[in-house]
Write a protein that holds these residues in place. Structure first.
Motif, PDB file in Angstrom:
ATOM      1  N   ARG A   3       0.818  -1.200   0.000  1.00  0.00           N
ATOM      2  CA  ARG A   3       0.000   0.000   0.000  1.00  0.00           C
ATOM      3  C   ARG A   3       0.857   1.257   0.000  1.00  0.00           C
ATOM      4  O   ARG A   3       0.542   2.247  -0.635  1.00  0.00           O
ATOM      5  N   SER A   4       1.994   1.204   0.721  1.00  0.00           N
ATOM      6  CA  SER A   4       2.853   2.378   0.823  1.00  0.00           C
ATOM      7  C   SER A   4       3.463   2.768  -0.512  1.00  0.00           C
ATOM      8  O   SER A   4       3.873   3.911  -0.709  1.00  0.00           O
ATOM      9  N   ASN A   5       3.568   1.800  -1.445  1.00  0.00           N
ATOM     10  CA  ASN A   5       4.152   2.084  -2.756  1.00  0.00           C
ATOM     11  C   ASN A   5       3.120   2.509  -3.790  1.00  0.00           C
ATOM     12  O   ASN A   5       3.484   2.870  -4.909  1.00  0.00           O
ATOM     13  N   LEU A   6       1.843   2.459  -3.446  1.00  0.00           N
ATOM     14  CA  LEU A   6       0.803   2.805  -4.406  1.00  0.00           C
ATOM     15  C   LEU A   6       0.771   4.301  -4.688  1.00  0.00           C
ATOM     16  O   LEU A   6       0.356   4.736  -5.758  1.00  0.00           O
ATOM     17  N   ILE A   7       1.201   5.092  -3.704  1.00  0.00           N
ATOM     18  CA  ILE A   7       1.256   6.546  -3.848  1.00  0.00           C
ATOM     19  C   ILE A   7       2.681   7.004  -3.551  1.00  0.00           C
ATOM     20  O   ILE A   7       3.211   6.711  -2.484  1.00  0.00           O
ATOM     21  N   LEU A   8       3.289   7.712  -4.496  1.00  0.00           N
ATOM     22  CA  LEU A   8       4.613   8.279  -4.280  1.00  0.00           C
ATOM     23  C   LEU A   8       4.442   9.728  -3.818  1.00  0.00           C
ATOM     24  O   LEU A   8       3.673  10.484  -4.415  1.00  0.00           O
ATOM     25  N   SER A   9       5.154  10.102  -2.775  1.00  0.00           N
ATOM     26  CA  SER A   9       5.016  11.446  -2.199  1.00  0.00           C
ATOM     27  C   SER A   9       6.348  12.173  -2.191  1.00  0.00           C
ATOM     28  O   SER A   9       7.395  11.574  -1.906  1.00  0.00           O
ATOM     29  N   ASP A  10       6.311  13.459  -2.532  1.00  0.00           N
ATOM     30  CA  ASP A  10       7.523  14.262  -2.536  1.00  0.00           C
ATOM     31  C   ASP A  10       7.161  15.713  -2.231  1.00  0.00           C
ATOM     32  O   ASP A  10       6.223  16.255  -2.823  1.00  0.00           O
ATOM     33  N   THR A  11       7.882  16.346  -1.308  1.00  0.00           N
ATOM     34  CA  THR A  11       7.679  17.755  -0.997  1.00  0.00           C
ATOM     35  C   THR A  11       8.971  18.518  -1.236  1.00  0.00           C
ATOM     36  O   THR A  11      10.015  18.170  -0.682  1.00  0.00           O
ATOM     37  N   GLN A  12       8.891  19.535  -2.084  1.00  0.00           N
ATOM     38  CA  GLN A  12      10.053  20.348  -2.416  1.00  0.00           C
ATOM     39  C   GLN A  12      10.235  21.471  -1.394  1.00  0.00           C
ATOM     40  O   GLN A  12       9.331  21.779  -0.607  1.00  0.00           O
ATOM     41  N   ALA A  13      11.397  22.117  -1.449  1.00  0.00           N
ATOM     42  CA  ALA A  13      11.702  23.193  -0.515  1.00  0.00           C
ATOM     43  C   ALA A  13      10.765  24.378  -0.675  1.00  0.00           C
ATOM     44  O   ALA A  13      10.549  25.131   0.275  1.00  0.00           O
ATOM     45  N   ASN A  14      10.191  24.535  -1.877  1.00  0.00           N
ATOM     46  CA  ASN A  14       9.266  25.653  -2.101  1.00  0.00           C
ATOM     47  C   ASN A  14       7.860  25.375  -1.576  1.00  0.00           C
ATOM     48  O   ASN A  14       6.962  26.200  -1.735  1.00  0.00           O
ATOM     49  N   GLY A  15       7.657  24.213  -0.953  1.00  0.00           N
ATOM     50  CA  GLY A  15       6.361  23.894  -0.366  1.00  0.00           C
ATOM     51  C   GLY A  15       5.392  23.192  -1.293  1.00  0.00           C
ATOM     52  O   GLY A  15       4.232  22.982  -0.925  1.00  0.00           O
ATOM     53  N   VAL A  16       5.853  22.802  -2.485  1.00  0.00           N
ATOM     54  CA  VAL A  16       4.988  22.090  -3.423  1.00  0.00           C
ATOM     55  C   VAL A  16       5.127  20.585  -3.170  1.00  0.00           C
ATOM     56  O   VAL A  16       6.206  20.013  -3.319  1.00  0.00           O
ATOM     57  N   THR A  17       4.027  19.965  -2.786  1.00  0.00           N
ATOM     58  CA  THR A  17       3.986  18.513  -2.571  1.00  0.00           C
ATOM     59  C   THR A  17       3.384  17.843  -3.795  1.00  0.00           C
ATOM     60  O   THR A  17       2.407  18.331  -4.365  1.00  0.00           O
ATOM     61  N   THR A  18       3.973  16.738  -4.199  1.00  0.00           N
ATOM     62  CA  THR A  18       3.457  15.966  -5.324  1.00  0.00           C
ATOM     63  C   THR A  18       3.085  14.570  -4.851  1.00  0.00           C
ATOM     64  O   THR A  18       3.896  13.888  -4.224  1.00  0.00           O
ATOM     65  N   LEU A  19       1.850  14.161  -5.131  1.00  0.00           N
ATOM     66  CA  LEU A  19       1.421  12.780  -4.906  1.00  0.00           C
ATOM     67  C   LEU A  19       1.210  12.138  -6.267  1.00  0.00           C
ATOM     68  O   LEU A  19       0.504  12.692  -7.115  1.00  0.00           O
ATOM     69  N   THR A  20       1.821  10.987  -6.480  1.00  0.00           N
ATOM     70  CA  THR A  20       1.755  10.308  -7.774  1.00  0.00           C
ATOM     71  C   THR A  20       1.089   8.949  -7.629  1.00  0.00           C
ATOM     72  O   THR A  20       1.567   8.097  -6.860  1.00  0.00           O
ATOM     73  N   LEU A  21      -0.014   8.742  -8.342  1.00  0.00           N
ATOM     74  CA  LEU A  21      -0.634   7.418  -8.385  1.00  0.00           C
ATOM     75  C   LEU A  21       0.352   6.488  -9.084  1.00  0.00           C
ATOM     76  O   LEU A  21       0.793   6.768 -10.213  1.00  0.00           O
ATOM     77  N   ASN A  22       0.674   5.368  -8.452  1.00  0.00           N
ATOM     78  CA  ASN A  22       1.805   4.563  -8.908  1.00  0.00           C
ATOM     79  C   ASN A  22       1.435   3.100  -9.156  1.00  0.00           C
ATOM     80  O   ASN A  22       2.090   2.191  -8.680  1.00  0.00           O
ATOM     81  N   GLN A  23       0.371   2.891  -9.899  1.00  0.00           N
ATOM     82  CA  GLN A  23       0.023   1.526 -10.290  1.00  0.00           C
ATOM     83  C   GLN A  23      -0.400   1.522 -11.774  1.00  0.00           C
ATOM     84  O   GLN A  23      -1.535   1.173 -12.110  1.00  0.00           O
ATOM     85  N   PRO A  24       0.522   1.901 -12.654  1.00  0.00           N
ATOM     86  CA  PRO A  24       0.177   2.011 -14.073  1.00  0.00           C
ATOM     87  C   PRO A  24      -0.270   0.694 -14.695  1.00  0.00           C
ATOM     88  O   PRO A  24      -1.080   0.683 -15.635  1.00  0.00           O
ATOM     89  N   GLU A  25       0.224  -0.424 -14.156  1.00  0.00           N
ATOM     90  CA  GLU A  25      -0.167  -1.727 -14.706  1.00  0.00           C
ATOM     91  C   GLU A  25      -1.633  -2.041 -14.441  1.00  0.00           C
ATOM     92  O   GLU A  25      -2.218  -2.897 -15.113  1.00  0.00           O
ATOM     93  N   ARG A  26      -2.234  -1.350 -13.479  1.00  0.00           N
ATOM     94  CA  ARG A  26      -3.664  -1.496 -13.202  1.00  0.00           C
ATOM     95  C   ARG A  26      -4.414  -0.227 -13.592  1.00  0.00           C
ATOM     96  O   ARG A  26      -5.506   0.022 -13.118  1.00  0.00           O
ATOM     97  N   ARG A  27      -3.813   0.547 -14.467  1.00  0.00           N
ATOM     98  CA  ARG A  27      -4.409   1.795 -14.965  1.00  0.00           C
ATOM     99  C   ARG A  27      -4.731   2.766 -13.822  1.00  0.00           C
ATOM    100  O   ARG A  27      -5.653   3.560 -13.915  1.00  0.00           O
ATOM    101  N   ASN A  28      -3.934   2.664 -12.752  1.00  0.00           N
ATOM    102  CA  ASN A  28      -4.111   3.531 -11.579  1.00  0.00           C
ATOM    103  C   ASN A  28      -5.555   3.562 -11.089  1.00  0.00           C
ATOM    104  O   ASN A  28      -6.073   4.603 -10.676  1.00  0.00           O
TER     105      ASN A  28
END
Length: 262
Positions: A3-28
């Motif tokens: 489950r922890s790998n299904l969403i990739l999370s990243d927050t940059q120093a400028n305060g922009v957080t990105t959440l990425t749906l990460n199950q392309p083989e199941r069409r997310n």
């Protein structure tokens, strides 16, 4: 995949957080596991004072194909299980709307059914020219009833009904005309366009953005007189904040404001 790998999370120093749906083989697709993972990440973003803007995107050629139909079929006639599925989906969409931070959907590829709902639930949406959208549940005998809640709050009734009744796919240009998305850009410009938009918003007072986003959605559900009464109170309260005083002072003094997010 955990489950922890299904969403990739990243927050940059400028305060922009990105959440990425990460199950392309199941069409997310929005399986129970995917929605639980997304819900957990949204809770983290909401509590993170360093996060000022959220970008929601996906890996692969499909942004999100909606619910996992294989999972639904495996549930058979279990009404309780199916109700839990749609209730969880509804909760996730409301988390996005109620999130203190503005949310930008970065859409490359296809967004259908609950995937289209996901785009409509975000505050802003930017799509590549090849992106496509649909609420095709009617084609398989399952009307897109929950997706229509977000859809009908973003586009006109007749546009929403046409998408819901025909189930047909629409292109990015048509989605922009309808108001489902804000901008259409070339695929190679999508990431940079979203990054610029996110950075612009992240440069504002997060306290002011929170006030404004909350007020925007609340006043939408009110009658005209009540909406003006409510927003007048919001503006008067907003004026008491440190950032409003700083912003007005900076404007009058012709200098850049220094936000304290209070």
């Amino acid at each position: 995949m955990t489950r922890s790998n299904l969403i990739l999370s990243d927050t940059q120093a400028n305060g922009v957080t990105t959440l990425t749906l990460n199950q392309p083989e199941r069409r997310n697709s929005l399986s129970m596991a995917m929605m639980q993972a997304l819900s957990a990440e949204l809770d983290k973003v909401a509590a993170d004072h360093g996060s000022r803007v959220l970008v929601l995107r996906a890996k692969g050629a499909v942004f999100c194909a909606g619910h996992d139909l294989k999972e639904i079929r495996e549930q058979g006639d279990q009404y309780d299980a199916q109700a839990r599925l749609f209730n969880l989906c509804s909760r996730v969409m409301q988390q996005i709307v109620n999130l203190p931070q503005p949310v930008i959907a970065q859409v490359a590829g296809v967004a259908t059914a609950a995937g289209c709902q996901l785009v409509a639930s975000c505050d802003l949406a930017v799509a590549s020219g090849t992106a496509r959208f649909a609420t095709p549940g009617v084609n398989i005998g399952l009307f897109c009833s929950t997706p229509m809640v977000a859809l009908s709050r973003n586009v006109s009734r007749k546009h929403a009904m046409e998408m819901l009744l025909t189930g047909e796919m629409i292109g990015a240009a048509q989605a922009e005309k309808m108001g489902l998305i804000n901008r259409v850009v070339a695929e190679e410009e999508l990431e940079s366009t979203v990054a610029t938009l996110a950075e612009t918003i992240a440069g504002k007072s997060s306290h002011t953005l929170k006030i404004g986003k909350q007020a925007f959605y609340r006043q939408l559900e009110m009658g005209l007189a009540d909406a003006y009464t409510y927003t007048s109170q919001v503006m008067a309260e907003n004026l008491q904040s440190n950032d409003a005083k700083e912003g007005i002072g900076a404007f009058l003094d012709k200098r850049r404001p220094e936000w304290t997010d209070q």
